[in-house]
Scaffold this motif. Structure first.
Motif, short mmCIF file in Angstrom:
data_model
loop_
_atom_site.label_atom_id
_atom_site.label_comp_id
_atom_site.label_asym_id
_atom_site.label_seq_id
_atom_site.Cartn_x
_atom_site.Cartn_y
_atom_site.Cartn_z
N LEU A 133 -21.74 -78.14 -20.85
CA LEU A 133 -20.55 -77.90 -20.33
C LEU A 133 -20.55 -76.50 -19.94
N PRO A 134 -20.87 -75.24 -20.61
CA PRO A 134 -20.75 -74.05 -20.05
C PRO A 134 -21.49 -73.85 -18.77
N VAL A 135 -22.56 -74.44 -18.53
CA VAL A 135 -23.32 -74.30 -17.28
C VAL A 135 -22.53 -74.72 -16.09
N PHE A 136 -21.64 -76.06 -16.37
CA PHE A 136 -20.91 -76.25 -15.26
C PHE A 136 -19.80 -75.43 -15.00
N VAL A 186 -22.00 -63.01 -11.96
CA VAL A 186 -21.96 -64.44 -12.44
C VAL A 186 -23.30 -65.06 -12.07
N SER A 187 -23.63 -64.85 -10.80
CA SER A 187 -24.87 -65.53 -10.26
C SER A 187 -25.94 -65.22 -11.43
N LEU A 188 -25.99 -63.99 -11.95
CA LEU A 188 -27.25 -63.52 -12.95
C LEU A 188 -26.91 -64.35 -14.31
N ALA A 189 -25.63 -64.49 -14.65
CA ALA A 189 -25.28 -65.05 -15.75
C ALA A 189 -25.45 -66.73 -15.78
N THR A 190 -25.32 -67.21 -14.70
CA THR A 190 -25.72 -68.39 -14.17
C THR A 190 -27.17 -68.68 -14.30
N ALA A 191 -27.92 -67.71 -13.71
CA ALA A 191 -29.28 -68.07 -13.72
C ALA A 191 -29.76 -67.92 -15.15
N PHE A 192 -29.38 -66.77 -15.84
CA PHE A 192 -29.83 -66.74 -17.41
C PHE A 192 -29.74 -68.00 -18.07
N ALA A 193 -28.48 -68.44 -17.83
CA ALA A 193 -27.92 -69.86 -18.74
C ALA A 193 -28.84 -71.04 -18.32
N ASP A 208 -31.24 -72.96 -20.79
CA ASP A 208 -31.01 -74.45 -21.20
C ASP A 208 -31.94 -75.19 -20.70
N LEU A 209 -32.89 -74.75 -19.76
CA LEU A 209 -33.92 -75.37 -19.17
C LEU A 209 -34.73 -76.26 -20.16
N PRO A 210 -35.46 -75.93 -21.06
CA PRO A 210 -36.15 -76.49 -21.91
C PRO A 210 -35.48 -77.79 -22.76
N LYS A 211 -34.16 -77.54 -22.89
CA LYS A 211 -33.02 -78.53 -23.42
C LYS A 211 -32.78 -79.69 -22.35
N LEU A 212 -32.59 -79.20 -21.19
CA LEU A 212 -32.47 -80.00 -19.83
C LEU A 212 -33.60 -80.75 -19.83
N VAL A 213 -34.82 -80.34 -19.86
CA VAL A 213 -36.11 -81.32 -19.52
C VAL A 213 -36.20 -82.08 -20.63
N GLU A 214 -35.78 -81.69 -22.00
CA GLU A 214 -35.89 -82.87 -23.07
C GLU A 214 -34.85 -83.92 -22.89
N GLU A 215 -33.75 -83.65 -22.36
CA GLU A 215 -32.66 -84.69 -22.24
C GLU A 215 -33.34 -85.82 -21.65
N GLN A 216 -33.04 -87.08 -22.28
CA GLN A 216 -33.51 -88.32 -21.63
C GLN A 216 -32.51 -89.12 -20.89
N PRO A 217 -32.68 -89.34 -19.50
CA PRO A 217 -31.71 -90.07 -18.71
C PRO A 217 -31.24 -91.19 -19.50
N ASN A 218 -32.10 -91.90 -20.27
CA ASN A 218 -31.80 -93.05 -20.88
C ASN A 218 -30.62 -93.19 -21.98
N ASP A 219 -30.54 -91.69 -22.60
CA ASP A 219 -29.65 -91.53 -23.59
C ASP A 219 -28.35 -91.25 -22.90
N LEU A 220 -28.48 -90.55 -21.54
CA LEU A 220 -27.12 -90.36 -21.05
C LEU A 220 -26.50 -91.76 -20.51
N LEU A 221 -27.46 -92.52 -20.15
CA LEU A 221 -26.71 -94.01 -19.68
C LEU A 221 -26.54 -94.88 -20.66
N ARG A 222 -27.28 -94.64 -21.86
CA ARG A 222 -26.74 -95.46 -22.90
C ARG A 222 -25.30 -94.76 -23.70
#
Length: 160
Positions: A65-68, A107-114, A118-132
């Motif tokens: 959510l903070p990234v949004f 804010v652009s730099l803060a967004t890029a750093f966030a 979070d990229l490793p966590k985003l990559v691990e997130e499974q679309p099926n988990d979100l759909l479920r």
């Protein structure tokens, strides 16, 4: 430090520069093309965060959510720089423009750093988990509606 104080104290003064219409040799077409394009970009940059906020409010348990929120701030600030560029054709607020650009950069730099964080966590997130999760939320809302209907029927029977 004196320059910083001078900058801030004169943030909304614009008498050091002429309006953009009088800088260089803008043709009417070129100037209005610039202004209308910047206003259109600004409008899009303000609608997109509104859509993101609508989405956030409709969905529960959104991961990252903070990234949004950072994206929303980033997009609004980018749009603000376009709006001030359009306004400068009549009011040369270069100090305010510089401040908006600094805020946009931060804010652009803060967004890029966030995103990098979070990229490793985003990559691990499974679309099926979100759909479920989405399907479970739909079922829960359906059951909540059914429970409410049963409560109304029970209340009617008790009042008879």
């Amino acid at each position: 430090m004196e320059q910083v104080y001078d900058f801030i104290s004169r943030l909304f003064e614009a008498n050091d520069w002429p309006p953009r219409w009088f800088c260089g040799t803008w043709s009417e077409f070129h100037g209005w093309l610039y202004v209308l394009s910047d206003v259109a970009i600004w409008l899009a940059y303000f609608v997109i965060p509104a859509i993101i906020i609508f989405f956030i409010q409709k969905r529960r348990n959104i991961p990252f959510l903070p990234v949004f929120w950072l994206f929303g701030a980033f997009i609004i600030l980018c749009g603000s720089t376009h709006l001030i560029d359009a306004v400068m054709f009549w009011w040369p607020g270069y100090r305010l423009s510089a401040l908006l650009r600094l805020l946009t950069a931060l804010v652009s730099l803060a967004t890029a750093f966030a995103l990098i964080r979070d990229l490793p966590k985003l990559v691990e997130e499974q679309p099926n988990d979100l759909l479920r999760e989405y399907e479970l939320e739909k079922q829960l809302k359906k059951y909540e509606g059914e429970i409410e209907e049963l409560r109304k029927q029970l209340a009617l029977k008790n009042n008879e």
